[in-house]
Design an enzyme around this catalytic site. Structure first.
Site, PDB file in Angstrom:
ATOM      1  N   HIS A 119       1.788   1.332  -0.348  1.00 23.31           N
ATOM      2  CA  HIS A 119       1.092   2.622  -0.400  1.00 23.31           C
ATOM      3  C   HIS A 119       1.890   3.764   0.216  1.00 23.31           C
ATOM      4  O   HIS A 119       1.334   4.846   0.402  1.00 23.31           O
ATOM      5  CB  HIS A 119      -0.256   2.531   0.315  1.00 23.31           C
ATOM      6  CG  HIS A 119      -1.328   1.834  -0.465  1.00 23.31           C
ATOM      7  ND1 HIS A 119      -2.064   2.446  -1.456  1.00 23.31           N
ATOM      8  CD2 HIS A 119      -1.785   0.562  -0.400  1.00 23.31           C
ATOM      9  CE1 HIS A 119      -2.938   1.583  -1.955  1.00 23.31           C
ATOM     10  NE2 HIS A 119      -2.784   0.434  -1.335  1.00 23.31           N
TER      11      HIS A 119
ATOM     12  N   THR B 293      -5.730   9.821  -5.335  1.00 22.45           N
ATOM     13  CA  THR B 293      -6.871   9.536  -6.216  1.00 22.45           C
ATOM     14  C   THR B 293      -7.801  10.740  -6.280  1.00 22.45           C
ATOM     15  O   THR B 293      -8.575  10.872  -7.223  1.00 22.45           O
ATOM     16  CB  THR B 293      -7.657   8.291  -5.745  1.00 22.45           C
ATOM     17  OG1 THR B 293      -8.017   8.458  -4.365  1.00 22.45           O
ATOM     18  CG2 THR B 293      -6.831   7.029  -5.915  1.00 22.45           C
TER      19      THR B 293
END
Length: 812
Positions: free
Chosen positions: A356, A655
């Site tokens: 990530h 996101t």
């Protein structure tokens, strides 16, 4: 199983008020009613959970265990009602009982089990797994206190405890019968088995007890209910009995309290050794509980573990769960007598790792000395994994000492470190990034040695978000318009939104679309008026940036543009072609000085701009405190413009960019993370891209051409902005407050603010021009919604299931 009718649901609520809560319905408070509604809803979910487990067992389904330090689920009631298909039934029932349904929904506290995108992604994935009828379960920690509640006092972030469990919750079910005993500390000695073979034996450990609490996760249409299993730490009798028996009662109680601190708070400060030790124990605690739980479930069904790798997959959500690799090896070899070779084959085939971050300094490391103190046997296992792996590397690349040093799990030095990303890569059969550009940069920039050695392991899984939470639930008016126009299939197949393209220029549809957007803006404006006492114009352009505060996400670049716009109005007499509202929300880590100073700057800018009569009606700036999921659900549907302006090459995916576009906002952003793929999907003409690319920045770094002072001296607009920050203009009562920001930008602008500022100013000007043409803007916004099909977490989960986990849909 049929849905209850309104009367049956009313009866269930009344029964829970009387017999679960001990409250007479006539005297019930709003919170009592929330608990009763939640328990009635939970009963329906549990009936379906039992049927789901029976179905999985009958089909011998392979199970996914999703390991994550965070699950940012937010509120659950409305989402569960939507997914069960009883939202309207519940609303009618509550109204019949004389309560306001919308007020009831606001009673629920956000489940404070995460702090940002990583935890919210995990929550989206659980929703999609259940909706797709796939056996997927989350494993994490049942934090009593969340990250922190954020207050803003005199423009500054102030952290307060977020005790989200201070009230009862209907969603967590304690499972004491499944408690796990987890060893810590102690030492390793060499013993011999009956055959005379030397065996390392972990002794003198202390014991934690992990007590699971299950949160049912219902998929859309209610066919499948999985669960999120969260562990609370408790002290064991074995841990304190010797002290207790010796008469040191107080010491025994202190140790019990210390043990139970393990699950007390999300992400303790790791600035000091005690904080680091607690965080390390947290990471081990929940993966050890998960491994023990998985093995218990498997042995109950299959008696032995020989087919464990065929029936279980583990996904490591970042490096925080990487100790699962060492724990699986320890369990299989030490407790179940598997050979090292067999245990390693099983571990690698079961584990997948999601990266990530592209920031090398953000890759997790643990001190060897600390690991040896807390987990001595695991450190031995990690050394053995490393030894065997480096032998393979040396055989393939003889005499390449530099490569061995880079690929080693152990980073040598005065304070040796264990590189958790290296452990995760070596111990997993799949390593993925979360956007196409991110996955490519993982291979070429972050860990190129590993990509060269394991090319078959690396892949991409672009993130997605659940449309149930982020469109159906968060934006019900838009969801209704979509369903009226193209049917309801989009809820479980987001690609169906492409049918909207044919009405993107239809004036009647555009009018409906814009009315809904304005209503959402008015709702947010009302909330802001109540909480911040600033009156906003819902017809202004709402420009929104909500995300964790970090320099690479460049909230500061946004603030610089606001300063430019403000000075253009008050010093140059510029009139904006359209009113503009800037809205920020986000928390800074308590120890992150620069991020907290940027919050202070934004709030001070807001205070001055919002009280300056010269810009009244043209410009407003808002910082909304205590950002969380339930607040995001109110903010995102109101956005006209979504700020996704991270330095190119530094945001893994994002996101929020998907959630905004899905709700009809246009994006202004760099070619970073998922922005690249969003542009590919929506079309370059329907997104506002500006600034340096990854290649531009790599070239500037290579030849050393970026100097902030060049931009300062050659561009008077940039110079004016920086001088305003360096002066006391935005800190009249605290002279020199923002000088550290000026110095950071002018002497070490790691995130290329000034290199991108001029292009950002020009692109923002184009946004304002375009916003003035309602049909033109509406068409762009509608096409953003229509072309979001790729960014459903359902698509992401299908890709993981097929390519990484080997799990399948298990329908009736």
């Amino acid at each position: 199983m049929s849905k209850p009718d309104t009367q049956a649901f009313i009866d269930a609520i009344r029964q829970h008020l009387s017999y679960s809560l001990g409250v007479q319905p006539a005297q019930a408070s709003l919170h009592d009613l929330f608990m009763a509604v939640g328990l009635a809803t939970r009963n329906l979910m549990l009936d379906k959970l039992f049927l789901t487990e029976q179905r999985y067992a009958e089909q011998n389904a392979k199970r996914l265990c999703y390991l994550s330090m965070e699950f940012l689920v937010g509120r659950s009631l409305a989402n569960n009602l939507y997914n069960l298909g009883i939202y309207d039934i519940c609303r009618q029932a509550v109204q019949t009982l004389g309560m306001d349904f919308d007020e009831l929904l606001e009673v629920e506290l956000d489940a404070a089990l995460g702090n940002g995108g990583l935890g919210r992604l995990a929550a989206c994935f659980l929703d999609s797994l259940a909706t797709l009828d796939m056996p997927g379960y989350g494993y994490g920690i049942n934090y009593e206190y969340g990250l922190f509640k954020q207050d803003i006092i005199d423009g500054k972030q102030v952290e307060k405890p977020d005790h989200w469990l201070i009230r009862d919750t209907p969603w967590l079910i304690e499972r004491r019968d499944y408690a796990c005993f987890i060893p810590l500390y102690g030492r390793v000695v060499q013993t011999r088995d009956r055959a005379g073979k030397m065996l390392p034996t972990w002794i003198d450990w202390k014991v934690l007890v992990g007590v699971p609490h299950d949160m049912p996760i219902v998929g859309y249409n209610g066919n499948t209910v999985n669960y999120l299993r969260l562990y609370s730490a408790m002290s064991s009798d074995e841990f304190d009995m010797n002290l207790f028996n010796s008469g040191d009662y107080i010491k025994a109680v202190e140790q019990k309290i210390s043990s139970e601190n393990i699950s007390k708070v999300l992400y303790p400060s790791d600035q000091v050794r005690v904080g680091k030790e607690l965080r390390l124990i947290q990471e081990y605690f929940f993966v050890a509980c998960a491994v023990r739980d998985v093995i218990r479930i498997h042995r109950e069904k299959y008696q032995d573990l020989n087919n464990l790798a065929d029936k279980v997959a583990f996904q490591l959500n970042d490096t925080h769960p990487a100790l699962a690799i060492a724990e699986l090896m320890r369990t299989l070899t030490d407790e179940y007598d598997f050979s090292w070779k067999k245990a390693w084959e099983m571990t690698v085939s079961m584990c997948g790792y999601t990266n990530h971050t592209l920031l090398p300094e953000a890759l997790e490391k643990w001190s060897v000395a600390l690991l040896e103190h807390v987990l001595p046997r695991h450190l031995q296992i990690i050394y053995e994994i490393n030894h065997r792996f480096l032998q393979q590397v040396a055989n393939q690349y003889p005499s390449d000492i530099g490569r061995l040093q880079r690929m080693s799990i152990i980073e040598e030095g005065d304070d040796k470190q264990v590189r958790m990303a290296n452990l995760a890569i070596i111990g997993s059969h799949s390593i993925n990034g979360v956007a196409a550009i991110h996955s490519e940069l993982v291979k070429t920039n972050l860990v190129p040695d590993f990509y060269e050695f394991f090319p078959e392991r690396f892949n991409n899984k672009t993130n997605g978000v659940t449309p149930r939470r982020w469109l159906l639930n968060a934006n019900p008016q838009l969801a209704s318009l979509l369903t009226e126009t193209i049917g309801e299939q989009w809820i479980t197949d987001l690609s169906q939104l492409s049918a909207l393209e044919v009405v993107s220029e239809d004036s009647a549809f555009q009018d409906c679309f814009l009315r809904i957007k304005r209503a959402n803006k008015q709702r947010l404006a009302t909330l802001i008026a109540e909480e911040i006492r600033v009156i906003l114009n819902p017809d202004a352009l709402f420009d929104i940036q909500i995300k964790r505060l970090h320099e690479y996400k460049r909230q500061l670049l946004n603030a610089m543009h606001i300063i430019h716009q403000y000075l253009s109005i008050v010093e140059d007499g510029v009139m904006l072609p359209h009113p503009k509202v800037y809205i920020f929300a986000g928390k800074a880590a308590p120890g992150y000085f620069m991020a907290k100073l940027i919050i202070n700057l934004i709030n001070n800018i807001a205070d001055i701009v919002n009280h300056d009569p010269r810009v009244k009606g043209m410009l407003s700036v808002i910082f909304m405190r205590d950002y969380k999921v339930s607040l995001a659900e109110k903010i995102i549907p109101a956005a006209d413009l979504s700020e996704q302006i991270s330095t190119a090459g530094m945001e893994a995916s994002g996101t929020g960019n998907m959630k905004f576009s899905m709700n009809g906002a246009l994006t202004i952003g760099t070619l970073d993370g998922a922005n690249v793929e969003i542009r590919e999907e929506v079309g370059a003409e329907n997104i506002y891209i500006f600034g340096l690319t990854v290649a531009d920045i790599e070239k500037m770094q290579r030849i050393g051409t970026y100097k902030s002072w060049d931009y300062y001296h050659h561009n008077p607009l940039i110079r004016r902005v920086m001088d305003a920050i360096n002066s006391d203009r935005f800190c009249p009562r605290e002279s020199g407050l923002f000088k550290p920001i000026f110095d950071a930008i002018m002497f070490n602008d790691r995130y290329y603010h000034l290199a991108d500022l001029d292009a950002y100013i020009q692109t923002q000007a184009q946004v304002l021009t375009d916003f003035g043409s309602k049909p033109y803007w509406a068409k762009k916004a509608i096409l953003n919604v229509a072309r979001m099909g790729k960014f459903s977490s359902d698509r992401t989960i299908k890709e993981y299931a097929q390519a990484v986990w080997g799990i399948e849909t298990a329908k009736k």
